[in-house]
Design a protein around this motif. Structure first.
Motif, PDB file in Angstrom:
ATOM      1  N   ASP A   1      40.447  46.950   7.639  1.00  0.00           N
ATOM      2  CA  ASP A   1      41.330  46.107   6.824  1.00  0.00           C
ATOM      3  C   ASP A   1      42.505  45.649   7.696  1.00  0.00           C
ATOM      4  O   ASP A   1      42.551  45.985   8.886  1.00  0.00           O
ATOM      5  N   HIS A   2      43.431  44.916   7.093  1.00  0.00           N
ATOM      6  CA  HIS A   2      44.544  44.316   7.833  1.00  0.00           C
ATOM      7  C   HIS A   2      45.895  44.791   7.302  1.00  0.00           C
ATOM      8  O   HIS A   2      46.068  44.935   6.089  1.00  0.00           O
ATOM      9  N   ILE A   3      46.825  44.963   8.225  1.00  0.00           N
ATOM     10  CA  ILE A   3      48.211  45.238   7.855  1.00  0.00           C
ATOM     11  C   ILE A   3      49.019  44.006   8.234  1.00  0.00           C
ATOM     12  O   ILE A   3      49.234  43.744   9.426  1.00  0.00           O
ATOM     13  N   ALA A   4      49.418  43.228   7.224  1.00  0.00           N
ATOM     14  CA  ALA A   4      50.159  41.985   7.471  1.00  0.00           C
ATOM     15  C   ALA A   4      50.841  41.577   6.177  1.00  0.00           C
ATOM     16  O   ALA A   4      50.580  42.153   5.104  1.00  0.00           O
ATOM     17  N   ARG A   5      51.717  40.580   6.268  1.00  0.00           N
ATOM     18  CA  ARG A   5      52.334  40.003   5.078  1.00  0.00           C
ATOM     19  C   ARG A   5      51.491  38.817   4.636  1.00  0.00           C
ATOM     20  O   ARG A   5      51.258  37.884   5.396  1.00  0.00           O
ATOM     21  N   PHE A   6      51.052  38.830   3.384  1.00  0.00           N
ATOM     22  CA  PHE A   6      50.262  37.731   2.836  1.00  0.00           C
ATOM     23  C   PHE A   6      51.102  36.830   1.939  1.00  0.00           C
ATOM     24  O   PHE A   6      50.696  35.730   1.603  1.00  0.00           O
ATOM     25  N   THR A   7      52.249  37.319   1.487  1.00  0.00           N
ATOM     26  CA  THR A   7      53.108  36.552   0.590  1.00  0.00           C
ATOM     27  C   THR A   7      54.565  36.764   0.999  1.00  0.00           C
ATOM     28  O   THR A   7      54.909  37.734   1.679  1.00  0.00           O
TER      29      THR A   7
ATOM     30  N   ASP B   1      56.858  46.634  18.827  1.00  0.00           N
ATOM     31  CA  ASP B   1      56.912  47.902  18.087  1.00  0.00           C
ATOM     32  C   ASP B   1      55.531  48.347  17.586  1.00  0.00           C
ATOM     33  O   ASP B   1      55.405  49.431  17.012  1.00  0.00           O
ATOM     34  N   ALA B   2      54.517  47.508  17.773  1.00  0.00           N
ATOM     35  CA  ALA B   2      53.222  47.776  17.144  1.00  0.00           C
ATOM     36  C   ALA B   2      52.524  49.031  17.680  1.00  0.00           C
ATOM     37  O   ALA B   2      52.019  49.836  16.880  1.00  0.00           O
ATOM     38  N   PRO B   3      52.439  49.236  18.991  1.00  0.00           N
ATOM     39  CA  PRO B   3      51.698  50.435  19.446  1.00  0.00           C
ATOM     40  C   PRO B   3      52.259  51.736  18.880  1.00  0.00           C
ATOM     41  O   PRO B   3      51.502  52.602  18.424  1.00  0.00           O
ATOM     42  N   ASP B   4      53.584  51.858  18.878  1.00  0.00           N
ATOM     43  CA  ASP B   4      54.183  53.087  18.348  1.00  0.00           C
ATOM     44  C   ASP B   4      53.914  53.216  16.846  1.00  0.00           C
ATOM     45  O   ASP B   4      53.640  54.317  16.343  1.00  0.00           O
ATOM     46  N   PHE B   5      53.964  52.086  16.150  1.00  0.00           N
ATOM     47  CA  PHE B   5      53.676  52.089  14.707  1.00  0.00           C
ATOM     48  C   PHE B   5      52.264  52.619  14.446  1.00  0.00           C
ATOM     49  O   PHE B   5      52.065  53.480  13.584  1.00  0.00           O
ATOM     50  N   PHE B   6      51.298  52.138  15.192  1.00  0.00           N
ATOM     51  CA  PHE B   6      49.918  52.565  14.935  1.00  0.00           C
ATOM     52  C   PHE B   6      49.713  54.034  15.338  1.00  0.00           C
ATOM     53  O   PHE B   6      48.942  54.753  14.683  1.00  0.00           O
ATOM     54  N   ARG B   7      50.406  54.480  16.377  1.00  0.00           N
ATOM     55  CA  ARG B   7      50.320  55.906  16.715  1.00  0.00           C
ATOM     56  C   ARG B   7      50.843  56.759  15.554  1.00  0.00           C
ATOM     57  O   ARG B   7      50.230  57.756  15.163  1.00  0.00           O
ATOM     58  N   ARG B   8      51.995  56.366  15.015  1.00  0.00           N
ATOM     59  CA  ARG B   8      52.578  57.135  13.906  1.00  0.00           C
ATOM     60  C   ARG B   8      51.707  57.038  12.657  1.00  0.00           C
ATOM     61  O   ARG B   8      51.533  58.017  11.921  1.00  0.00           O
TER      62      ARG B   8
ATOM     63  N   ASP C   1      57.556  44.135   9.586  1.00  0.00           N
ATOM     64  CA  ASP C   1      58.642  44.776  10.341  1.00  0.00           C
ATOM     65  C   ASP C   1      58.219  46.230  10.515  1.00  0.00           C
ATOM     66  O   ASP C   1      58.367  47.045   9.607  1.00  0.00           O
ATOM     67  N   TYR C   2      57.673  46.564  11.687  1.00  0.00           N
ATOM     68  CA  TYR C   2      57.023  47.866  11.855  1.00  0.00           C
ATOM     69  C   TYR C   2      57.944  49.061  11.577  1.00  0.00           C
ATOM     70  O   TYR C   2      57.599  49.933  10.774  1.00  0.00           O
ATOM     71  N   PRO C   3      59.124  49.132  12.211  1.00  0.00           N
ATOM     72  CA  PRO C   3      59.966  50.317  11.924  1.00  0.00           C
ATOM     73  C   PRO C   3      60.465  50.324  10.476  1.00  0.00           C
ATOM     74  O   PRO C   3      60.461  51.362   9.813  1.00  0.00           O
ATOM     75  N   GLY C   4      60.872  49.154   9.981  1.00  0.00           N
ATOM     76  CA  GLY C   4      61.460  49.094   8.648  1.00  0.00           C
ATOM     77  C   GLY C   4      60.457  49.347   7.542  1.00  0.00           C
ATOM     78  O   GLY C   4      60.822  49.834   6.461  1.00  0.00           O
ATOM     79  N   ALA C   5      59.196  49.008   7.778  1.00  0.00           N
ATOM     80  CA  ALA C   5      58.191  49.101   6.715  1.00  0.00           C
ATOM     81  C   ALA C   5      57.336  50.356   6.811  1.00  0.00           C
ATOM     82  O   ALA C   5      56.458  50.569   5.968  1.00  0.00           O
TER      83      ALA C   5
END
Lengths: 268, 196
Positions: free
Chosen positions: A89-95, A145-152, A108-112
């Motif tokens: 699946d996808h992690i993104a903003r659709f709206t 910020d994406a690689p760290d987000f996916f690791r977490r 917003d990876y850290p904020g979200a």
């Protein structure tokens, strides 16, 4: 690695069957939410090959809970019937402010993080399986910020990453995120995507994940790095093509992909 | 040193074209939003190329900007979504614009069909079909337009026009719609208004 091809809607079905029959691909990735009105048994019987199920518009972070429950019920029926080799699946903003976006936006990876982790855990519970989430073809600086987000995220929820090699190459061009920053993510990933990219009309050019042309030289180099990091022979990589569906050019690219990533074709 | 911008900072600019140049022409953020706005343009004019002839000189196609820009401003003011109703709202805008008298039934049916087709490939509800009706008092009667989701993997979405022996009542608003969870249209549940 196993090599696959994406199937989104009807017209390419004969070509996909020829790719299977020639041994050029080992599985088919179905854009499954395009087929929710098709009986699951028909989906399972469509191709003489294993399938992966790729979800595009679940909008699991934005859709109301009751709608997600209903959507999950239909997806799980397809999962039961097809027994896919993965679900992604996808992690993104659709709206935004309730308005549908035609060009998806990056979160917003850290904020979200906390909210996304909660939604990911609940979406996996609803589907009753581990889900592989795809990285975004970053344009702006937040992509760093994406690689760290996916690791977490994988550590927190048990989800996995569907690592889109060409999306990461886009991010390298657009926001200077070194491809090597993904090394840890790549080592843990078992599902991969790759496709051609193009440059924007506007200047300065940005790199866009267009799925409409051959793999670029730097994408092939990135694939070689991935191949060195991934040792699981059951890992999958799907070649995505949504435009310029010329069969000879697609075959040439898939054969290139197999030469870098996989076994020799079975009986070409 | 340039300002660090993340994609979420651009969300208002993605849907409000009048704010596009605030990002600085020639910046990466400007190009990112420009790329997105081009998708809105193509989603409309690639599917309904007849729109490009409404303001072209001597019947030649224009760049569509005399429609696209004011419509996008109209959409931003009302907070319209760009889901399947995009094409129907373009028709609503056209009917209130200087282009009204140049919009014929064929073009209107193209817009309505585009809306039905977009619903059929983007909707994720249990419904399998959608019917769109128009208010005949506005521009005279038009046939109903139905869109159907793909019923098998080999096919695609299907669009058809319907002429009923017993016409349905007019919707209260310029467009009315309803959905069905079966592959036949054997009852009329009433019209739903066009959502924002």
């Amino acid at each position: 690695m196993r090599i696959g091809f994406n199937f989104t809607l009807g017209a390419t079905a004969p070509m996909v069957r020829r790719l299977i029959a020639a041994g050029r691909i080992d599985y088919v990735e179905l854009l499954v939410d395009n087929f929710l009105a098709v009986p699951p048994a028909q989906i399972a019987a469509a191709f003489d090959a294993p399938v992966g199920l790729h979800i595009m518009f679940s909008k699991f972070m934005e859709r109301p809970e009751a709608e997600l429950d209903e959507l999950a019920m239909r997806l799980t029926a397809i999962i039961r019937e097809t027994r896919p080799i993965y679900v992604s699946d996808h992690i993104a903003r659709f709206t935004h402010r309730g308005r549908h976006l035609l060009h998806l936006a990056e979160i917003d990876y850290p904020g979200a993080f906390e909210r996304v982790a909660d939604r990911v855990a609940r979406w996996q519970d609803r589907l009753g399986c581990t889900i592989a989430f795809e990285n975004y073809p970053s344009i702006m600086d937040g992509g760093r910020d994406a690689p760290d987000f996916f690791r977490r995220l994988t550590a927190r929820t048990g989800c996995t990453v569907l690592f889109d090699v060409s999306n990461a190459v886009c991010a390298t061009h657009n926001c200077g995120l070194p491809f090597e920053a993904w090394t840890e993510v790549i080592r843990s990933a078992r599902q991969f995507h790759v496709a051609g990219y193009d440059h924007s009309v506007g200047q300065p050019p940005i790199v866009l994940d267009t799925h409409d042309r051959a793999l670029a030289a730097d994408t092939r180099a990135a694939l070689a790095l991935c191949r060195a990091l991934v040792t699981d022979p059951e890992a999958t990589i799907t070649y995505e093509r949504d435009d310029d569906l010329d069969e000879d050019r697609i075959i040439a690219d898939i054969d290139t992909l197999r030469a870098v990533m996989g076994r020799e074709p079975a009986h070409v | 040193m340039s300002e660090r911008r993340i994609d979420s900072d651009l969300l208002d600019h993605l849907t409000v074209p009048a704010r596009h140049d605030e990002l600085g022409v020639g910046s990466r953020a400007w190009v990112r939003v420009d790329t997105s706005l081009r998708i809105y343009w193509h989603t409309l004019f690639d599917i309904c190329p007849g729109l490009l002839r409404l303001d072209g000189e001597d019947g030649q196609p224009s760049d569509g900007m005399s429609i696209f820009r004011p419509f996008m401003a109209f959409a931003a003011e009302r907070g319209l979504s760009f889901d399947w109703t995009y094409y129907l709202w373009v028709d609503v805008w056209l009917q209130g614009s200087g282009f009204r008298d140049r919009v014929d039934d064929d073009l209107r049916l193209t817009l309505i069909g585009a809306a039905a087709a977009r619903w059929a490939v983007t909707d994720r509800s249990p419904a399998v079909g959608l019917v769109i009706g128009t208010r005949s008092a506005d521009r005279g009667p038009l046939p109903l337009v139905a869109g159907w989701k793909p019923a098998d993997l080999e096919g695609g979405r299907e669009i058809e026009t319907l002429e009923l022996e017993d016409p349905l009542p007019d919707p209260a608003t310029p467009f009315g719609w309803f959905t069905t969870t079966t592959w036949s249209l054997d009852h009329f549940p009433g019209w739903r208004d066009l959502p924002l």
